[in-house]
Scaffold this motif. Structure first.
Motif, PDB file in Angstrom:
ATOM      1  N   GLN A  14      76.392 -30.226  73.651  1.00  0.00           N
ATOM      2  CA  GLN A  14      76.331 -29.418  72.429  1.00  0.00           C
ATOM      3  C   GLN A  14      75.267 -28.329  72.554  1.00  0.00           C
ATOM      4  O   GLN A  14      75.345 -27.288  71.898  1.00  0.00           O
ATOM      5  CB  GLN A  14      76.039 -30.330  71.229  1.00  0.00           C
ATOM      6  N   GLY A  40      75.875 -24.522  72.846  1.00  0.00           N
ATOM      7  CA  GLY A  40      76.017 -23.654  71.686  1.00  0.00           C
ATOM      8  C   GLY A  40      74.758 -22.876  71.371  1.00  0.00           C
ATOM      9  O   GLY A  40      74.806 -21.871  70.654  1.00  0.00           O
ATOM     10  N   GLN A  41      73.616 -23.310  71.904  1.00  0.00           N
ATOM     11  CA  GLN A  41      72.362 -22.574  71.713  1.00  0.00           C
ATOM     12  C   GLN A  41      71.960 -21.805  72.966  1.00  0.00           C
ATOM     13  O   GLN A  41      71.517 -20.668  72.891  1.00  0.00           O
ATOM     14  CB  GLN A  41      71.214 -23.534  71.340  1.00  0.00           C
ATOM     15  N   HIS A  75      74.058 -22.013  62.568  1.00  0.00           N
ATOM     16  CA  HIS A  75      75.492 -22.302  62.599  1.00  0.00           C
ATOM     17  C   HIS A  75      75.949 -23.253  61.503  1.00  0.00           C
ATOM     18  O   HIS A  75      77.145 -23.341  61.221  1.00  0.00           O
ATOM     19  CB  HIS A  75      75.877 -22.883  63.967  1.00  0.00           C
ATOM     20  N   TYR A  90      80.679 -25.015  65.174  1.00  0.00           N
ATOM     21  CA  TYR A  90      80.688 -24.496  66.539  1.00  0.00           C
ATOM     22  C   TYR A  90      82.119 -24.436  67.061  1.00  0.00           C
ATOM     23  O   TYR A  90      82.993 -25.166  66.607  1.00  0.00           O
ATOM     24  CB  TYR A  90      79.860 -25.394  67.471  1.00  0.00           C
ATOM     25  N   ILE A 110      82.445 -24.206  74.008  1.00  0.00           N
ATOM     26  CA  ILE A 110      81.455 -25.128  74.565  1.00  0.00           C
ATOM     27  C   ILE A 110      81.937 -25.719  75.888  1.00  0.00           C
ATOM     28  O   ILE A 110      81.144 -25.956  76.804  1.00  0.00           O
ATOM     29  CB  ILE A 110      81.123 -26.234  73.541  1.00  0.00           C
ATOM     30  N   TYR A 168      79.620 -18.218  73.533  1.00  0.00           N
ATOM     31  CA  TYR A 168      78.189 -18.494  73.699  1.00  0.00           C
ATOM     32  C   TYR A 168      77.661 -17.946  75.019  1.00  0.00           C
ATOM     33  O   TYR A 168      76.447 -17.898  75.222  1.00  0.00           O
ATOM     34  CB  TYR A 168      77.925 -20.002  73.599  1.00  0.00           C
ATOM     35  N   GLU A 222      84.356 -19.094  64.854  1.00  0.00           N
ATOM     36  CA  GLU A 222      83.369 -19.830  64.085  1.00  0.00           C
ATOM     37  C   GLU A 222      83.516 -19.541  62.592  1.00  0.00           C
ATOM     38  O   GLU A 222      83.300 -20.420  61.747  1.00  0.00           O
ATOM     39  CB  GLU A 222      81.951 -19.480  64.555  1.00  0.00           C
TER      40      GLU A 222
END
Length: 463
Positions: free
Chosen positions: A90, A93-94, A373, A377, A382, A390, A456
């Motif tokens: 996960q 996503g950052q 977010h 997501y 991802i 991303y 998103e």
């Protein structure tokens, strides 16, 4: 609901609604049972043996540290049912698909440090129960038991911790009572004293214990239905992990004050609890074998995440997870036998160094999930080879991450380096506080104007 397979079939892939099962209260027993174990007992004793506090201030520091650190750990857990994927993947996503590898590799090394340390404790516990069994043989037995549980996966881990919550919880309370019934030594209540450095160091020890779970805590909540919600998931995890940690940490401090100076803490457990001594060691041995499966499981998921980054079409099956578990278990056992005579110093050195670089990740992940977010997501991105929307690298996250590490340096107190502020505080490590309070606003300011991609936006409109 169809019967769940005995061996967990999912690895890092999304867990679909039809495979979600369990109740939110299972998270309480999972994390409570996981923490009633030798390593938190040994770590809690450090407030007395290393930082020189008396019992009262040691217990206060333990409680404060765990209650504060548990907030961050439980906020990560609450992401699991909403996302349905492991925590480390996960993070793409950052940080982007390649950028997330920085944290994934660090987390994997930390899991290995915990796993190796715990099987050493298993070996020492077994040797304490039956002295003819060498510590090395005990390490192998502990590793094999943990490996079997990790191979079966999620379902058996939860089941064992439901039993452990009651059995180990009652046992450690009875062991504590036995110490006082037998009579504590002279100086028990007066040994040690309050020092600001010792208090802050013990608070940090408790807080960092909780934060160390952050990279994999949502791996065990991702199977819950998304309908359980954030609040319920947070509460069950927070209460289970904080209460389950405070109890053995406090027990460790009591044992350290009651035992003969110079002996190992687990030997002190046996010697100070009278008739409960050997049964406690047996239960602790079983506890280590059971909960250490989480560390092996987390290591394997992290390795799979690294490989899948470069082979995007590969979502491995249970067979791949089993093979990797056996390889990691064998390598860790070899390492653990080699360092068994001085494992605590190795363990502390590794974990303290790794937490310096994991704390900024915690801040970034939580700010991104809850404020940027808001849990929405694009899962296709991802798992995409190029990171999808991303990308491969998110420069804003990486910049905030680097800043979060740099601001900690003056406050660090690790075997490798002690910063000037930590030195003035007699070695109290407060770097984690700076890492959180600086990284979070920096990342938010860098990203708050970021517009959600169309996919998103569609997710958000249906939330």
């Amino acid at each position: 609901m169809p019967d769940q397979p005995v061996v967990e079939k999912h690895t890092i892939g999304y867990v679909p609604p039809e495979d979600r099962h369990g109740k939110v209260r299972d998270l309480f027993t999972l994390w409570f049972g996981t923490n009633i174990a030798p390593l938190p007992v040994v770590t809690g004793a450090a407030g007395v043996t290393v930082f020189g506090l008396d019992l009262f201030w040691c217990v206060v520091a333990i409680v404060v540290g765990h209650l504060v650190g548990g907030v961050f750990m439980a906020l990560h857990s609450a992401q699991g049912p909403q996302m349905g994927i492991p925590q480390m993947i996960q993070s793409r996503g950052q940080f982007g698909s390649y950028g997330a590898l920085i944290v994934v590799v660090i987390a994997a090394v930390m899991y290995l440090a915990f796993f190796a340390s715990n099987i050493v404790l298993a070996g020492q516990s077994l040797h304490g129960i039956a002295e003819p069994i060498p510590v090395g043989a005990g390490i192998v037995i502990g590793a094999l038991g943990s490996g079997l549980i990790a191979v079966i996966g999620y379902k058996v881990i939860h089941s064992l911790n439901k039993v452990a919550t009651w059995v180990l919880g009652i046992a450690i309370v009875l062991g504590t009572v036995a110490i006082f019934v037998a009579g504590v030594p002279a100086g028990f209540w007066t040994q040690g004293e309050y020092t600001t450095a010792g208090f802050l160091a013990t608070v940090s020890l408790g807080a960092l214990w909780q934060i160390a779970f952050a990279p994999y805590v949502s791996d065990y909540s991702r199977y819950l239905p998304a309908s359980v919600g954030v609040k319920a998931t947070f509460t069950a995890t927070y209460l289970g992990c904080t209460l389950g940690s405070i109890l053995p940490f406090t027990f460790g401090a009591i044992v350290a004050l009651a035992m003969t100076p110079g002996v190992e803490v687990m030997t002190g457990v046996r010697d100070t609890t009278g008739a409960f001594g050997t049964p406690l060691l047996v239960l602790f041995l079983l506890s280590v074998i059971s909960h250490n499966a989480l560390n092996l499981y987390g290591t394997v998921l992290s390795i799979i995440t690294c490989v899948q980054t470069f082979v995007a079409s590969w979502i491995p099956t249970a067979r791949s997870r089993v093979v990797l578990s056996l390889v990691v278990m064998a390598a860790s056992t070899y390492f653990a036998i080699g360092v068994s005579s001085n494992f605590i110093s190795y363990f502390v050195d590794i974990v303290l160094a790794l937490l310096v670089v994991l704390v900024p990740w915690t801040a970034i992940n939580l700010i991104d999930f809850y404020l940027i977010h808001r849990g929405n997501y694009d899962l296709d991105s991802i798992f995409a080879a190029d990171g999808g929307i991303y990308g491969r690298f998110n420069g804003q996250a990486i910049l905030a991450y680097v800043i979060g590490i740099l601001v900690q340096i003056p406050f660090m107190a690790t075997p490798l380096y002690t910063g000037p502020v930590a030195d003035k505080l007699n070695g109290a490590d407060l770097s984690w506080i700076l890492g959180l309070v600086v990284t979070a606003p920096v990342y938010y300011l860098l990203t708050r104007g970021r517009t959600l991609a169309p996919s998103e936006m569609a997710l958000a409109s249906h939330a």
